[in-house]
Design an enzyme around this catalytic site. Structure first.
Site, PDB file in Angstrom:
ATOM      1  CB  CYS A 196     -68.899 -23.650 -88.703  1.00 46.18           C
ATOM      2  SG  CYS A 196     -67.424 -24.799 -89.514  1.00 46.18           S
ATOM      3  CG  LEU A 197     -68.730 -22.088 -94.836  1.00 43.65           C
ATOM      4  CD1 LEU A 197     -67.931 -22.163 -95.877  1.00 43.65           C
ATOM      5  CD2 LEU A 197     -69.995 -21.760 -95.297  1.00 43.65           C
ATOM      6  N   GLY A 235     -64.161 -17.676 -94.320  1.00 35.38           N
ATOM      7  CA  GLY A 235     -62.953 -18.480 -94.200  1.00 35.38           C
ATOM      8  C   GLY A 235     -63.181 -20.007 -94.521  1.00 35.38           C
ATOM      9  CG  HIS A 274     -62.066 -25.643 -89.069  1.00 32.80           C
ATOM     10  ND1 HIS A 274     -62.915 -26.714 -88.818  1.00 32.80           N
ATOM     11  CD2 HIS A 274     -62.838 -24.637 -89.195  1.00 32.80           C
ATOM     12  CE1 HIS A 274     -64.348 -26.114 -88.847  1.00 32.80           C
ATOM     13  NE2 HIS A 274     -64.128 -24.877 -88.971  1.00 32.80           N
ATOM     14  CG  HIS A 326     -64.000 -20.370 -86.981  1.00 32.75           C
ATOM     15  ND1 HIS A 326     -65.354 -20.606 -86.258  1.00 32.75           N
ATOM     16  CD2 HIS A 326     -64.205 -21.162 -88.173  1.00 32.75           C
ATOM     17  CE1 HIS A 326     -66.118 -21.578 -86.992  1.00 32.75           C
ATOM     18  NE2 HIS A 326     -65.364 -21.843 -88.119  1.00 32.75           N
ATOM     19  CD  GLU A 327     -61.976 -20.609 -91.239  1.00 33.51           C
ATOM     20  OE1 GLU A 327     -61.819 -22.006 -91.610  1.00 33.51           O
ATOM     21  OE2 GLU A 327     -63.096 -20.090 -91.221  1.00 33.51           O
ATOM     22  CD  GLN A 356     -64.375 -25.245 -92.491  1.00 37.09           C
ATOM     23  OE1 GLN A 356     -63.426 -24.468 -92.625  1.00 37.09           O
ATOM     24  NE2 GLN A 356     -65.631 -25.351 -92.472  1.00 37.09           N
TER      25      GLN A 356
END
Length: 175
Positions: free
Chosen positions: A100-101, A49, A146, A142-143, A54
């Site tokens: 997480c990226l 994701g 963000h 999670h997304e 991000q």
């Protein structure tokens, strides 16, 4: 398509609440290119994701690979979720590992609703409703966090499980 620069923890864009995407913008070239570039970026970095903040874009949009492999052994196409609204289904909360990226090489155990319903727009501007369980529900939550300036650290009950990826693989993953 382009591979976009991923914001890392500490950049203010990750703590800002993203603005809703007007439905009239969705089919426009800018949002469509952003979706394509985000998918390419997510795939390049082996993510499941990626939210617009991000990649330094303050809009309520994320892309995700919500399905595991199909019965035929092929991966399904990632989808775009625009202006998500999440409703938990039931009250069951499950704690599991997340990464997480924007926080590379770190993992931690995060409590999330096991089942959710998300209402949103897809990349065509159509209204969609998805009921998701387990991993897919975790990715959506999670997304969506963000988009609200929330990182997975903020959801952790304790930092006892916080670990580097190398240590996670060595000590926490059971064979």
């Amino acid at each position: 398509m382009s591979i976009l620069k991923v914001a890392r923890m500490g950049h203010p864009v990750l703590r800002a609440k993203a603005r809703a995407v007007d439905r009239s913008e969705i089919k426009g070239a800018a949002i469509q290119k952003l979706i394509d570039d985000m998918i390419d970026t997510m795939v390049e970095y082996h993510g499941v994701g990626l939210a617009a903040p991000q990649v330094h874009e303050g809009v309520r949009l994320f892309v995700a690979s919500l399905d595991a492999d199909t019965d035929e052994g092929e991966r399904r196409e990632p989808i775009a979720i625009i202006n998500p609204e999440i409703t938990p289904v039931g009250s069951e909360i499950v704690e599991d590992w997340e990464g997480c990226l924007s926080i590379p090489d770190i993992r931690g155990r995060v409590p999330r609703a096991r089942e959710i319903t998300v209402r949103a727009f897809d990349r065509k501007g159509d209204r969609i409703e998805i009921t998701a369980h387990n991993f897919a529900a975790r990715v959506i939550q999670h997304e969506t966090d963000h988009l609200n300036g929330v990182l997975f650290f903020d959801r952790m009950r304790s930092f006892d499980s916080l670990t580097f990826l190398e240590e996670y693989s060595r000590y926490w993953v059971k064979d």
